[in-house]
Write a protein that holds these residues in place. Structure first.
Motif, PDB file in Angstrom:
ATOM      1  N   VAL A   1       4.733  -4.616  11.997  1.00 16.32           N
ATOM      2  CA  VAL A   1       5.920  -4.002  11.414  1.00 16.32           C
ATOM      3  C   VAL A   1       5.599  -2.610  10.886  1.00 16.32           C
ATOM      4  O   VAL A   1       6.437  -1.699  10.943  1.00 16.32           O
ATOM      5  CB  VAL A   1       6.533  -4.911  10.324  1.00 16.32           C
ATOM      6  CG1 VAL A   1       5.799  -4.817   9.004  1.00 16.32           C
ATOM      7  CG2 VAL A   1       8.019  -4.601  10.123  1.00 16.32           C
ATOM      8  N   TYR A   2       4.369  -2.415  10.393  1.00 26.32           N
ATOM      9  CA  TYR A   2       3.958  -1.075   9.957  1.00 26.32           C
ATOM     10  C   TYR A   2       3.899  -0.114  11.153  1.00 26.32           C
ATOM     11  O   TYR A   2       4.361   1.036  11.070  1.00 26.32           O
ATOM     12  CB  TYR A   2       2.582  -1.136   9.277  1.00 26.32           C
ATOM     13  CG  TYR A   2       2.527  -1.980   8.025  1.00 26.32           C
ATOM     14  CD1 TYR A   2       3.605  -2.030   7.151  1.00 26.32           C
ATOM     15  CD2 TYR A   2       1.401  -2.737   7.724  1.00 26.32           C
ATOM     16  CE1 TYR A   2       3.564  -2.816   5.999  1.00 26.32           C
ATOM     17  CE2 TYR A   2       1.346  -3.517   6.572  1.00 26.32           C
ATOM     18  CZ  TYR A   2       2.429  -3.555   5.718  1.00 26.32           C
ATOM     19  OH  TYR A   2       2.385  -4.333   4.596  1.00 26.32           O
ATOM     20  N   GLN A   3       3.345  -0.585  12.267  1.00 19.95           N
ATOM     21  CA  GLN A   3       3.248   0.259  13.459  1.00 19.95           C
ATOM     22  C   GLN A   3       4.632   0.576  14.028  1.00 19.95           C
ATOM     23  O   GLN A   3       4.887   1.705  14.467  1.00 19.95           O
ATOM     24  CB  GLN A   3       2.408  -0.442  14.519  1.00 19.95           C
ATOM     25  CG  GLN A   3       0.954  -0.626  14.125  1.00 19.95           C
ATOM     26  CD  GLN A   3       0.179  -1.408  15.178  1.00 19.95           C
ATOM     27  OE1 GLN A   3       0.175  -1.039  16.348  1.00 19.95           O
ATOM     28  NE2 GLN A   3      -0.460  -2.478  14.769  1.00 19.95           N
ATOM     29  N   LEU A   4       5.500  -0.400  14.021  1.00 16.27           N
ATOM     30  CA  LEU A   4       6.860  -0.187  14.528  1.00 16.27           C
ATOM     31  C   LEU A   4       7.606   0.834  13.678  1.00 16.27           C
ATOM     32  O   LEU A   4       8.374   1.647  14.196  1.00 16.27           O
ATOM     33  CB  LEU A   4       7.624  -1.519  14.553  1.00 16.27           C
ATOM     34  CG  LEU A   4       7.163  -2.534  15.592  1.00 16.27           C
ATOM     35  CD1 LEU A   4       7.730  -3.910  15.271  1.00 16.27           C
ATOM     36  CD2 LEU A   4       7.564  -2.107  16.998  1.00 16.27           C
ATOM     37  N   HIS A   5       7.364   0.812  12.387  1.00 20.83           N
ATOM     38  CA  HIS A   5       8.034   1.766  11.503  1.00 20.83           C
ATOM     39  C   HIS A   5       7.583   3.197  11.769  1.00 20.83           C
ATOM     40  O   HIS A   5       8.360   4.144  11.595  1.00 20.83           O
ATOM     41  CB  HIS A   5       7.781   1.395  10.033  1.00 20.83           C
ATOM     42  CG  HIS A   5       8.602   2.196   9.075  1.00 20.83           C
ATOM     43  ND1 HIS A   5       8.147   3.373   8.515  1.00 20.83           N
ATOM     44  CD2 HIS A   5       9.863   2.020   8.602  1.00 20.83           C
ATOM     45  CE1 HIS A   5       9.075   3.869   7.731  1.00 20.83           C
ATOM     46  NE2 HIS A   5      10.135   3.079   7.762  1.00 20.83           N
TER      47      HIS A   5
ATOM     48  N   ALA B   1      12.235   4.792  12.873  1.00 18.53           N
ATOM     49  CA  ALA B   1      13.438   4.171  12.316  1.00 18.53           C
ATOM     50  C   ALA B   1      13.307   4.047  10.804  1.00 18.53           C
ATOM     51  O   ALA B   1      12.200   3.941  10.263  1.00 18.53           O
ATOM     52  CB  ALA B   1      13.659   2.792  12.925  1.00 18.53           C
ATOM     53  N   SER B   2      14.436   4.033  10.104  1.00 19.24           N
ATOM     54  CA  SER B   2      14.399   3.917   8.645  1.00 19.24           C
ATOM     55  C   SER B   2      13.885   2.551   8.204  1.00 19.24           C
ATOM     56  O   SER B   2      13.160   2.431   7.216  1.00 19.24           O
ATOM     57  CB  SER B   2      15.798   4.147   8.066  1.00 19.24           C
ATOM     58  OG  SER B   2      16.250   5.455   8.342  1.00 19.24           O
ATOM     59  N   ASN B   3      14.275   1.510   8.932  1.00 21.25           N
ATOM     60  CA  ASN B   3      13.871   0.148   8.602  1.00 21.25           C
ATOM     61  C   ASN B   3      13.524  -0.614   9.876  1.00 21.25           C
ATOM     62  O   ASN B   3      14.115  -0.377  10.928  1.00 21.25           O
ATOM     63  CB  ASN B   3      15.007  -0.605   7.893  1.00 21.25           C
ATOM     64  CG  ASN B   3      15.413   0.030   6.577  1.00 21.25           C
ATOM     65  OD1 ASN B   3      14.848  -0.259   5.531  1.00 21.25           O
ATOM     66  ND2 ASN B   3      16.414   0.906   6.638  1.00 21.25           N
ATOM     67  N   ILE B   4      12.590  -1.546   9.735  1.00 21.52           N
ATOM     68  CA  ILE B   4      12.263  -2.470  10.822  1.00 21.52           C
ATOM     69  C   ILE B   4      12.465  -3.892  10.301  1.00 21.52           C
ATOM     70  O   ILE B   4      11.935  -4.253   9.242  1.00 21.52           O
ATOM     71  CB  ILE B   4      10.811  -2.321  11.302  1.00 21.52           C
ATOM     72  CG1 ILE B   4      10.539  -0.910  11.813  1.00 21.52           C
ATOM     73  CG2 ILE B   4      10.497  -3.361  12.384  1.00 21.52           C
ATOM     74  CD1 ILE B   4      11.297  -0.531  13.063  1.00 21.52           C
ATOM     75  N   LEU B   5      13.228  -4.689  11.038  1.00 17.75           N
ATOM     76  CA  LEU B   5      13.332  -6.113  10.751  1.00 17.75           C
ATOM     77  C   LEU B   5      12.633  -6.839  11.897  1.00 17.75           C
ATOM     78  O   LEU B   5      13.171  -6.945  12.999  1.00 17.75           O
ATOM     79  CB  LEU B   5      14.788  -6.560  10.642  1.00 17.75           C
ATOM     80  CG  LEU B   5      14.981  -8.063  10.384  1.00 17.75           C
ATOM     81  CD1 LEU B   5      14.429  -8.449   9.005  1.00 17.75           C
ATOM     82  CD2 LEU B   5      16.444  -8.465  10.508  1.00 17.75           C
ATOM     83  N   LEU B   6      11.433  -7.312  11.650  1.00 20.63           N
ATOM     84  CA  LEU B   6      10.657  -8.021  12.666  1.00 20.63           C
ATOM     85  C   LEU B   6      10.914  -9.511  12.521  1.00 20.63           C
ATOM     86  O   LEU B   6      10.607 -10.110  11.481  1.00 20.63           O
ATOM     87  CB  LEU B   6       9.173  -7.702  12.515  1.00 20.63           C
ATOM     88  CG  LEU B   6       8.226  -8.354  13.533  1.00 20.63           C
ATOM     89  CD1 LEU B   6       8.629  -8.004  14.967  1.00 20.63           C
ATOM     90  CD2 LEU B   6       6.782  -7.932  13.262  1.00 20.63           C
ATOM     91  N   LYS B   7      11.463 -10.103  13.572  1.00 20.91           N
ATOM     92  CA  LYS B   7      11.891 -11.495  13.528  1.00 20.91           C
ATOM     93  C   LYS B   7      10.765 -12.422  13.983  1.00 20.91           C
ATOM     94  O   LYS B   7      10.222 -12.250  15.062  1.00 20.91           O
ATOM     95  CB  LYS B   7      13.123 -11.684  14.414  1.00 20.91           C
ATOM     96  CG  LYS B   7      14.291 -10.804  14.000  1.00 20.91           C
ATOM     97  CD  LYS B   7      15.463 -10.902  14.954  1.00 20.91           C
ATOM     98  CE  LYS B   7      15.144 -10.368  16.320  1.00 20.91           C
ATOM     99  NZ  LYS B   7      16.331 -10.310  17.212  1.00 20.91           N
TER     100      LYS B   7
ATOM    101  N   GLY C   1       9.243   1.407   4.971  1.00 21.90           N
ATOM    102  CA  GLY C   1       8.278   2.489   4.824  1.00 21.90           C
ATOM    103  C   GLY C   1       7.518   2.423   3.517  1.00 21.90           C
ATOM    104  O   GLY C   1       6.456   3.030   3.372  1.00 21.90           O
ATOM    105  N   GLN C   2       8.057   1.645   2.559  1.00 23.90           N
ATOM    106  CA  GLN C   2       7.399   1.467   1.267  1.00 23.90           C
ATOM    107  C   GLN C   2       7.330  -0.002   0.869  1.00 23.90           C
ATOM    108  O   GLN C   2       6.298  -0.485   0.425  1.00 23.90           O
ATOM    109  CB  GLN C   2       8.122   2.267   0.173  1.00 23.90           C
ATOM    110  CG  GLN C   2       8.016   3.773   0.321  1.00 23.90           C
ATOM    111  CD  GLN C   2       8.667   4.503  -0.841  1.00 23.90           C
ATOM    112  OE1 GLN C   2       9.717   4.096  -1.350  1.00 23.90           O
ATOM    113  NE2 GLN C   2       8.049   5.586  -1.280  1.00 23.90           N
TER     114      GLN C   2
END
Length: 266
Positions: free
Chosen positions: A162-166, A170-176, A192-193
């Motif tokens: 999820v850190y790499q995807l961010h 994108a402003s937010n990542i929702l990893l399912k 991001g934080q």
């Protein structure tokens, strides 16, 4: 009566369980006004996808210009995008006409194994449309393909992913995390934080067609109504949980979730 307006840009599911059809059902159930731009026509049913017919680039552009130049949208949700050329047109027109919340559901393939997005389109998605997004909602299979990594098999690997995807913008990542084994299904939201865990007891249900489309559309609907990202995800997860619990059989394969279940909850 004024309703928040939500536009879905996605493929049509002839079986009615996913894609444009699932998106519009979700928008309706969450009291928003749904509009659609079709990227592809699919021939599919509960057993799988039999054929995909991408719409012509001129048809995609005309649909987008028609909706955005007149009605506009409080949020936009994308699903099946098919090709790099499709993505370029979408990014161009969203920038031209302006957009508010963009929710990207990176639909790369069907649950039955059919490839729905060309490989060259994934690069275009990451570089062109992804940085415009309020939130992107990949599952673990999609995340591994986007990052070009080995399969994601633990919660720790989910956190790393999820850190790499961010970092893609994108402003937010929702990893399912629904594909991980265990009694709990865990999703991760990262802005991001802050990293937020959403845990849900796994539901023993075979009829789950349209789950990803429905979740992303519910997030888009809630963002259109003014919710912040945490509240939007929480409501969307409650919506899709109800829908999964009441999923039903309509054919010889995996049936759809029930979009009307959320209204009937006790």
């Amino acid at each position: 009566m004024t309703l928040a307006k939500v536009l879905t840009i996605a493929g049509s599911d002839s079986g009615g369980g996913a894609g444009i059809q699932a998106d519009l059902k979700t928008f309706q159930e969450l009291d928003t006004y749904g509009m659609s731009v079709i990227t592809a026509i699919t021939a599919q049913n509960t057993r799988g996808v039999q054929a995909v017919f991408p719409v012509q680039l001129e048809a995609l552009r005309a649909q987008l210009e028609s909706v955005l130049s007149d009605i506009g949208a409080h949020s936009v949700k994308t699903g099946m995008l098919v090709s790099a050329e499709h993505i370029q047109i979408i990014a161009e027109l969203l920038s031209t006409y302006g957009y508010n919340n963009l929710v990207i559901d990176p639909v790369l393939g069907s649950t039955t194994g059919s490839e729905l997005t060309k490989q060259e389109a994934i690069h275009e998605l990451k570089t062109t449309l992804w940085p415009m997004a309020t939130v992107v909602t990949p599952n673990l299979i999609e995340a591994a393909r986007i990052l070009e990594t080995a399969p994601i098999e633990t919660v720790q690997e989910m956190e790393e992913a999820v850190y790499q995807l961010h970092e893609l913008g994108a402003s937010n990542i929702l990893l399912k995390g629904g594909h991980l084994p265990g009694e709990e299904s865990i999703d991760l939201l990262y802005d991001g934080q802050n990293l937020t865990h959403f845990s849900q007891k796994r539901i023993n249900q075979a009829n789950t067609h349209g789950t990803g489309c429905t979740l992303a559309s519910a997030i888009a609907a809630e963002l259109a109504k003014g919710a912040d990202i945490i509240d939007a995800v929480e409501t969307a997860k409650a919506f899709v949980t109800c829908a999964i619990k009441e999923g039903f059989s309509i054919g010889n394969g995996a049936g759809p979730v029930n979009h009307s279940a959320y209204r009937r909850r006790s």
